[in-house]
Design an enzyme around this catalytic site. Structure first.
Site: not given
Ligand code: HXC
Length: 261
Positions: A115, A135
Site C-alpha cells: 500500500e 491480510e
Molecule cells: C511484525 C513482522 C512482520 C510484520 C515480519 N516480521 N513481518 N513483525 N509485523 N508484518 C518479523 C517476524 O516476526 C520476525 O521477527 C522478523 O520480522 C523476520 O521475519 P521472518 O518471518 O522470520 O522472516 P521469513 O521467514 O523470511 O519470512 C518473511 C515473510 C514473513 C514471508 C515476509 O515475515 C511474513 O509473512 N510476514 C508477514 C507478512 C504480512 O502478513 N503482512 C501483512 C500484515 S497486515 P522475529 O522476532 O521472529 O525475528 C497489514 C495491514 C496494514 O499490512 C494496514 C493496517 C491498517
C-alpha cells in the site's frame, strides 16, 4: 530531525530518500513509524527545492513486510479504525506530494508495504522483490488503501484475485500486471533509482510538478474538463522563467539552467 524508525536523507541536491528503518522486523509499519513518515513527508512538501522523493526499506530483505502484526494483534475495532485512518491520511499525503515519488522495492513488499509502494507515483523493483496483500491470512482486509489503489493499478479482477487468495507476486509478474514499471538486479536497484531521480531533478521543476498534478487530478475528471486543466497548466508554464530559459536554451543549442520559478 532525528527519527527512531525511518531515515530521511538528501543523497544529492533536491533528491530525498525516505527509508523505513526497522530491518529486524522487515520494516513493519507500527503507528510510530507511520507518524514519523507523516513528518518526513511534510518536510519534503515544505522544501521548494525538493525535486523527487525515493521511498525504500532498510536492509536487504524487505521494502516493508506490512503493518506491524505484533502491534495490531490486540487492537479493538475503534483502535483498528484509527490506525487505518492514520495510514490512509499519511499515504494520501505521500500521493499528493507535488514532486514525483518512486517506491524503490528491494524485497518483501506486503500488505501495508504494498500500500505504501502504491501511494508512490511508480515502482522500481529488484529481481528479488515480492508483492502481495496477504491480510486475509490474518483474518483481516487491507487497511491502508489496498482495496482501492491495487484495483486502480491492476484492475478489478486481478485485485480481487490477489486480495482474496493472498497470493504473492514476484517482480516479473508484477511488471506484467502493471504494478511495477521496471525490474533491476538487486545490487543495481538504488543506482538506477538515483539515475532516474537525477533525470527528473534536471528538468524544469515547475513543469514537472504541474505535469504530475494534471495527471493525478485529470484521471478523476471527464476528458473535456481534464483537457481544460491541461491547457491551464500548460499556459501557467508560460508565466515561469523556466519556460523562457528552456525554450531559449533549445534555440541557442545549449543546456537549460532551470531555477524552478
Ligand atoms: C511484525 C513482522 C512482520 C510484520 C515480519 N516480521 N513481518 N513483525 N509485523 N508484518 C518479523 C517476524 O516476526 C520476525 O521477527 C522478523 O520480522 C523476520 O521475519 P521472518 O518471518 O522470520 O522472516 P521469513 O521467514 O523470511 O519470512 C518473511 C515473510 C514473513 C514471508 C515476509 O515475515 C511474513 O509473512 N510476514 C508477514 C507478512 C504480512 O502478513 N503482512 C501483512 C500484515 S497486515 P522475529 O522476532 O521472529 O525475528 C497489514 C495491514 C496494514 O499490512 C494496514 C493496517 C491498517
Amino acid at each position: 530531525m532525528t527519527y527512531q524508525n525511518i531515515l530521511l536523507e538528501q543523497p544529492e541536491s533536491g533528491i530525498y530518500l525516505l527509508s523505513v528503518n526497522r530491518p529486524k522486523v522487515l520494516n513493519a509499519l507500527n503507528a510510530e513509524t507511520v507518524s514519523e513518515m507523516e513528518s518526513a513527508i511534510r518536510t519534503v512538501s515544505d522544501d521548494r527545492n525538493a525535486r523527487v522523493l525515493l521511498v525504500t526499506g532498510a536492509g536487504e530483505k524487505a521494502f516493508v513486510a506490512g503493518g506491524d502484526i505484533a502491534e495490531m494483534q490486540g487492537l479493538h475495532a475503534m483502535q483498528a479504525k484509527t490506525f487505518s485512518q492514520q495510514g490512509l491520511r499519511v499515504l494520501r499525503s505521500l500521493e499528493q506530494l507535488a514532486v514525483p515519488t518512486i517506491a524503490v522495492v528491494n524485497g518483501y513488499c506486503l500488505g501495508g508495504g504494498n500500500e505504501l509502494a502504491m501511494a508512490c507515483d511508480w515502482i522500481m523493483a529488484s529481481d528479488k522483490a515480492v508483492f502481495g496483500q496477504p491480510e486475509v491470512n490474518l483474518g483481516v482486509t487491507p487497511g491502508f488503501g489496498g482495496t482501492q489503489r491495487l484495483t486502480r493499478r491492476v484492475g478489478t479482477a486481478m485485485a480481487i484475485e490477489m486480495i482474496t487468495t493472498g497470493r504473492n507476486v514476484k517482480a516479473e509478474e508484477a511488471i506484467a500486471i502493471g504494478l511495477v514499471n521496471h525490474v533491476y538486479p538487486a545490487e543495481q536497484l538504488m543506482d538506477e533509482a538515483l539515475k532516474v531521480a537525477r533525470t527528473i531533478a534536471a528538468k524544469g521543476p515547475v513543469s514537472v510538478r504541474l505535469a504530475k498534478e494534471a495527471i493525478q487530478r485529470g484521471q478523476h475528471m471527464d476528458l473535456d474538463s481534464a483537457g481544460l486543466l491541461e491547457s491551464e497548466v500548460f499556459a501557467l508554464c508560460f508565466a515561469t522563467t523556466d519556460q523562457k530559459e528552456g525554450m531559449t536554451a533549445f534555440v541557442e543549442k545549449r543546456k537549460a539552467a532551470f531555477k524552478g520559478e
